[in-house]
Design a protein around this motif. Structure first.
Motif, short mmCIF file in Angstrom:
data_model
loop_
_atom_site.label_atom_id
_atom_site.label_comp_id
_atom_site.label_asym_id
_atom_site.label_seq_id
_atom_site.Cartn_x
_atom_site.Cartn_y
_atom_site.Cartn_z
N UNK A 212 -7.99 14.80 -23.19
CA UNK A 212 -8.01 14.97 -22.03
C UNK A 212 -8.84 14.01 -20.93
N UNK A 213 -8.84 14.44 -19.64
CA UNK A 213 -9.65 13.48 -19.02
C UNK A 213 -11.14 13.39 -19.24
N UNK A 214 -11.88 12.58 -19.37
CA UNK A 214 -13.19 12.27 -19.96
C UNK A 214 -13.91 13.11 -19.33
N UNK A 215 -15.05 13.86 -19.83
CA UNK A 215 -16.29 14.40 -19.05
C UNK A 215 -17.30 13.54 -18.38
N UNK A 216 -18.23 13.98 -17.74
CA UNK A 216 -19.18 13.21 -17.30
C UNK A 216 -20.08 12.42 -18.44
N UNK A 217 -20.22 13.06 -19.54
CA UNK A 217 -21.04 12.70 -20.56
C UNK A 217 -20.08 11.62 -21.29
N UNK A 218 -18.91 11.83 -21.27
CA UNK A 218 -18.05 10.87 -21.80
C UNK A 218 -18.05 9.51 -21.17
N UNK A 219 -18.03 9.67 -19.95
CA UNK A 219 -17.87 8.48 -18.89
C UNK A 219 -19.31 7.64 -19.17
N UNK A 220 -20.27 8.48 -18.92
CA UNK A 220 -21.67 7.96 -19.05
C UNK A 220 -21.84 7.17 -20.42
N UNK A 221 -21.58 7.48 -21.48
CA UNK A 221 -21.68 6.87 -22.79
C UNK A 221 -20.95 5.71 -23.02
N UNK A 222 -19.60 5.80 -22.51
CA UNK A 222 -18.81 4.64 -22.41
C UNK A 222 -19.21 3.48 -21.34
N UNK A 223 -19.71 3.83 -20.21
CA UNK A 223 -20.49 2.83 -19.47
C UNK A 223 -21.60 2.07 -20.08
#
Length: 246
Positions: A212-223
């Protein structure tokens, strides 16, 4: 692709990306946080907002050449849309970057069913942001496009064709998606010809989990790993692609 296909195009349907923008924006913010907003703007709002009044993008120009004015629909499965499809009697439904799930009755309005272009190597990265997950999972190591059969489940139909793609160095998620859709357009044309000639070699594969759409944690880790969702160049590209007919 609209220009290149030799087959008659009887309907160009566009999903109304604004149909529930306030509710969907709230949902995205609740799940993904503010990091998702620039990507949402580049993908959905910018093509309409960054061009002057009366401007026509490439899709609109191609539609005018084919004399098939775009039809925007808030619900592809509504009685009105199904009635229009039944009247037009298409042989094949082709979807690309379309954010609505077609019901069985809608798919059945086409004699040969439907196909969809998805910018991942299915069954990897089923869902709305496959290019993000490809980058987040392994630096685009498994990047590519798939043309598959439409079924009333997201990115789950039989695979008709696939092509691996070498990622652009340093590309954002938005830029990677554009690259894959350009490659995918060529693949779609090939599959359409295969179906027209009676060559439908679809193969079913075991489904992998929906992403699904990424969570806040997913986006922060990817960044932290250097994954960028979008940038100024993507906004310029959106302006070039946009227009009142999109």
């Amino acid at each position: 692709m609209l220009r290149e296909t030799p087959h008659e195009v009887v309907l160009l349907g566009l999903s109304d990306a604004w149909r529930d923008r306030r509710a969907s924006t709230r949902r995205h913010l609740a799940r993904s946080g503010p990091r998702i907003l620039p990507w949402l703007f580049a993908e959905f709002a910018a093509p309409r907002l960054l061009r002057g009044n009366g401007a026509v993008g490439p899709l609109g120009a191609a539609a005018l050449e084919r004399r098939v004015p775009p039809t925007t629909t808030a619900s592809v499965n509504s009685a009105a849309t199904q009635g229009m499809l039944e009247a037009l009697r298409p042989d094949l439904i082709v979807t690309c970057h379309f954010d609505q799930i077609l019901a069985p009755a809608t798919i059945a309005t086409a004699r040969l069913g439907g196909i969809n272009l998805h910018p991942s190597l299915l069954p990897l990265h089923r869902g709305p942001m496959p290019c993000f997950w490809a980058a987040a999972d392994g630096g685009n190591a498994h990047l590519g496009v798939t043309v598959h059969r439409l079924v009333p489940r997201i990115d789950a139909g039989a695979i008709l064709a696939q092509r691996a793609v070498q990622p652009l160095v340093g590309a954002t998620v938005s830029a990677t998606a554009r690259q894959l859709h350009l490659v995918g357009a060529e693949l779609l044309l090939q599959v359409i010809e295969d179906i027209a000639d009676g060559r439908d070699l679809g193969r079913d594969v075991p489904l992998l989990p929906y992403r699904p759409f990424p969570t806040r944690v997913d986006l922060a880790a990817a960044a932290k790993r250097g994954v960028r969702l979008t940038g100024w160049a993507d906004l310029r590209a959106a302006r070039a692609l946009g227009g009142t007919l999109l």
